[in-house]
Scaffold this active site. Structure first.
Site: not given
Length: 370
Positions: A135, A153, A189, A195, A215, A217, A243
């Site tokens: 990161d 992904t 998926c 989600c 979002c 986060s 989460d």
């Protein structure tokens, strides 16, 4: 040089260094450039200007480190024991902190282990070009991880592995050795949209695409301004990260607990009472968050996030007193405290105390000489 044999050694060394899985891929991410540009053009990166500033370098690892021909992608699990997901989220008097940040900051730990992996390779083959990233650079780590076989992904944009879910960190070692590459992961998926439908702020706008501006986060970690009112109720007691999209993912039933004690819940969070955390002064915050990723948001943003959670909590005289005691530290914080106090007082019948509070709110918007 026997590259296939070297790859086997690299994967063994990776496990010895604490990684649960190692994969290798080439550096061609050209198929992701259009999607990246569209995401940036839509403004989905919010105020993370550095994402746009580096342009397509994120999809071109060899521009980041000249001579790069392969990427070693590494996974390290972080799910702590006694994660207490449901019980924590269900108690509005307790702060919910994203499980990746309950322990020590992962950046330095993983980067050091990737550096050691590079040194082991160097001992084996002699001097070569390599550089670790966690990161810490403009690089599309998730597409790289998928190409390297670490997972696909998911619709929430995170990497999923059918053997371990998504509770893991990623790190990359860019190298100039033409190693054999692994088979990329296949998306598993299917038709599941758990989600997407469970996101509190509906931030997942389409499969694999997240509008960071919605979002939780992003709002609690990357964004240091005034959080839009439309998202405050949905934030609930989430004061650092969220989460939810991982909690509902069926693949996460296969997740294993982390082997790294550094990722276990730190003692300061044994008691996550909102008022207790809100009463930390700056020195206490800095001391308790030493070595934590949370430390970088700073004390004022910490209080901003907590004030929203207190506004969503049941009425408490102690909460009102704590909020009022923090007024005047910054204009941004004051705006969130005022909202939280309104939410607290709204739970009471009209009393003289509530009326006084409403008068103060009205007066804030009046000219100084009114």
């Amino acid at each position: 040089m026997n590259y296939p044999e070297l790859v086997e050694k690299i994967k063994i060394w990776g496990q010895e260094l604490g990684f649960q899985k190692i994969g290798i891929c080439d550096i061609d991410l050209s198929e992701h450039e259009d999607a990246l540009q569209q995401w940036l053009d839509a403004g989905y990166h919010g105020e993370m200007d550095w994402m746009a500033r580096h342009g397509m370098m994120r999809a071109r690892p060899d521009e980041l480190l000249a001579g790069t021909v392969r990427v070693i992608s590494a996974r390290m699990d972080y799910l702590p024991p006694e994660a207490q997901f449901a019980s924590n989220l269900a108690d509005p008097t307790q702060a919910y902190i994203s499980r990746y940040s309950l322990g020590r900051d992962y950046h330095k730990l993983i980067r050091n282990q990737l550096k050691k992996l590079g040194q082991k390779i160097e001992q084996e083959v002699g001097q070569f070009g390599y550089r670790p990233f966690v990161d810490s650079a403009p690089i599309l780590e998730r597409p790289l991880a998928q190409k390297a076989g670490l997972g696909w992904t998911g619709k929430h944009s995170l990497i999923l592995d059918k053997e371990c879910g998504s509770w893991f960190f990623l790190g990359e070692l860019l190298i100039d050795l033409p190693l054999p590459i692994d088979e990329p992961s296949v998306n598993e998926c299917g038709k599941c949209t758990a989600c997407i439908t469970s996101c509190p702020t509906q931030a997942i706008v389409t499969d694999g695409v997240v509008d960071a501006r919605r979002c939780i986060s992003y709002l609690t970690i990357e964004f240091d301004g005034v959080i839009p009112v439309e998202f405050r109720k949905a934030m609930g007691n989430r004061i650092y990260g969220c989460d939810d999209c991982q909690l509902v993912c069926p693949w996460n039933r296969f997740s294993e607990l982390t082997q790294q004690s550094d990722f276990h819940r730190r003692e300061a969070f044994d008691n996550s009472d909102l008022i207790r955390l809100f009463l930390w002064d700056e020195s206490t915050f800095l001391k308790n968050m030493e070595g934590s990723a949370i430390r970088r948001i700073g004390h004022t943003q910490w209080l901003r996030n907590l004030s929203i959670a207190l506004g969503n909590a049941p009425y408490s005289h102690d909460a009102v007193n704590a909020l009022q005691a923090r007024e005047g530290l910054s204009d941004v914080l004051d705006e969130h405290i005022a909202w939280a106090l309104e939410q607290q007082q709204a739970q009471l019948p009209y009393t003289s105390t509530k009326l006084e509070r409403l008068i103060r709110i009205v007066q804030r918007g009046l000219p100084r000489d009114a």
